[in-house]
Scaffold this active site. Structure first.
Site, PDB file in Angstrom:
ATOM      1  N   SER A 266       0.834  -1.200   0.000  1.00 12.71           N
ATOM      2  CA  SER A 266       0.000   0.000   0.000  1.00 12.71           C
ATOM      3  C   SER A 266       0.869   1.250   0.000  1.00 12.71           C
ATOM      4  CB  SER A 266      -0.927   0.007   1.220  1.00 12.71           C
ATOM      5  OG  SER A 266      -1.813  -1.083   1.198  1.00 12.71           O
ATOM      6  N   HIS A 292      -2.604   6.811   3.730  1.00 12.36           N
ATOM      7  CA  HIS A 292      -3.021   5.425   3.906  1.00 12.36           C
ATOM      8  C   HIS A 292      -4.264   5.344   4.792  1.00 12.36           C
ATOM      9  CE1 HIS A 292      -2.709   1.320   5.804  1.00 12.36           C
ATOM     10  NE2 HIS A 292      -2.532   1.003   4.543  1.00 12.36           N
TER      11      HIS A 292
END
Length: 470
Positions: A266, A292
């Site tokens: 990610s 995130h």
């Protein structure tokens, strides 16, 4: 004059699990309406002159209509359900009746009760301590195909799953089908708890596994709890952890567990989509964390830090004995408990301090301002984390400027529309205080906590981000 309808949950059966407000509603009712079996649980609480309207199973609609008839006559009607009236109980039926028939002259109140699910979960320990769902296997009101879709979705999503109405004399195969579906998605060793007649004299409790429990041993008085992939058995307890004791991330890529591997991917995705990579590493690390958390790339432009702030906080926090003060409890709850414990960091929020309301009223200030004043008096060098209240940040900046506080740092991320941007401008004007600011109207407690968590884990930046040297 119309009366009132109060819909109550009696709890799972034991009188000690009957709430005080439900007891009051029963003792002050002029009419009680419910399934005849439930009257046995509360007979000693019903006033002698109260009307008792009872009937059998599958006559819920008739009970609801009778409750309204009695209320129109002026009665104080208490409609009883087992457990919680809003969980497979009478609450929705009463409210539906009022909505469909446009009944506005009768007051309706719903009082919560303790569900059999909660009582059973407490007996087993902590099986529903993370995300869970509840499914009834009764297909009297819901087509089986829809129930099966829900079962499959719960199994695939790894929910802890509680099963009501698991089996009856005529409806015996559905629980076998549920077990088959769960075994197609979940480890046969997943813990299972079976509670029968929970909190009643006939109570029995059994801890088994998904693969070994026998559906034939359950009946309509049973409740089944199926653990998720993290649930485990300790002694006779079923525990579903929330990750409080999760280890700190490893620094080497090869040692990353699956969850950290996903996070690394990610972070790499976020890094690749940034418009610029020309940021100090510690700022970049915290910025990627905020993106995130929020999935919002606008934070690339909103995120400001004074030089070296995140790196400085990492050193202070991991040295041990640091103090963190948050403006609200939500920001406090977002801080990583494992990191706080590992580094002996004290984290606190003064909002619930009993001195706060009195101070706020005396000085005509908000409670968050009062909390910051108290915090500065007792911990003037703490790392202050503001994720909700602009008044708290304005107060803190004023105290710093007056020389009453010399914080290790300040995270300024209040969110909203009134005084939010101004509070951040005030913070930005402070010299010689390490700071991180989410500029503009955005921010929030989760973002503020994320920035601190990024400081805790800054040593992991080399393993988690591509192409950077710390």
């Amino acid at each position: 004059m119309s009366g009132k309808i109060t819909v109550v949950g009696l709890g799972p059966g034991h009188e000690n699990l009957l709430t005080g407000e439900v007891r009051h509603a029963i003792e002050n009712a002029s009419a009680i309406v419910g399934y005849r079996y439930y009257f046995e649980l509360i007979e000693h609480l019903i006033p002698a002159d109260a009307l008792r309207i009872s009937n059998g199973m599958k006559q819920e609609t008739a009970r609801a209509e009778k409750a309204f008839d009695l209320a129109k006559e002026g009665h104080q009607v208490t409609v009883i359900s087992s457990g919680d009236a809003g969980i497979y109980g009478m609450a929705s039926l009463i409210l539906e009746h009022a909505a469909k028939n446009e009944v506005t002259e009768i007051e309706i109140e719903v009082l919560p009760g303790i569900s059999a699910l909660q009582a059973a979960a407490a007996k087993f320990g902590a099986p529903i301590n993370h995300d869970f769902c509840v499914i009834s296997l009764s297909d009297l009101l819901t087509p089986w195909k829809k129930i099966e879709r829900r079962i499959r979705a719960a199994a695939e999503a790894d929910f802890v799953t509680a099963v009501f109405n698991p089996k009856s004399r005529e409806r015996y195969w559905q629980l076998h089908r549920l077990k088959e579906i769960f075994l197609s998605e979940r480890d046969p060793k997943a813990p299972v708890g079976i509670a029968r007649q929970v909190s009643r004299p006939e109570e029995t409790l059994e801890v088994s596994t998904l693969g070994e429990f026998d559906p034939e041993t359950l009946d309509m008085f049973s409740l089944l709890i199926i653990g998720n992939s993290q649930s485990f058995v300790a002694g006779n307890r079923i525990i579903t952890p929330r990750g409080y004791f999760a280890e700190e991330p490893e620094s080497s890529e090869e040692a990353l567990p699956i969850g950290q591997s996903i996070m690394r991917k990610s972070f790499q995705t976020i890094y690749g989509e940034l418009q610029s990579h020309d940021y100090p590493t510690d700022k970049l690390w915290a910025m990627i964390h905020t993106i995130h958390t929020t999935a919002d790339f606008e934070y690339e432009h909103l995120f400001y830090t004074s030089p070296g702030a995140i790196a400085t906080w990492h050193e202070k926090l991991t040295a041990g004995g640091a103090v963190i003060v948050t403006d609200v409890t939500m920001a406090l709850s977002g801080l990583r408990k494992a990191a706080l414990s590992k580094h002996s960091v004290t984290a606190m929020c003064y909002l619930s301090d009993p001195r706060v309301p009195e101070m706020a009223e005396k000085h005509g200030i908000t409670r968050t301002q009062a909390g910051i004043r108290l915090a500065v008096e007792e911990h003037p060098t703490a790392l202050f984390v503001i994720g909700n209240a602009p008044t708290a940040l304005i107060e803190l900046v004023a105290l710093v400027r007056s020389g009453k506080a010399t914080p290790t740092g300040i995270v300024g991320a209040p969110v909203g529309f009134v005084n939010v941007e101004e509070s951040k401008w005030r913070l930005k004007s402070l010299a010689n205080i390490p700071k991180a600011i989410v500029e503009g109207r955005k921010g929030g407690s989760s973002v503020a906590a994320t920035i601190v968590n990024a400081a805790f884990s800054y040593a992991d930046a080399p393993a988690m981000m591509p192409g950077r040297d710390v």
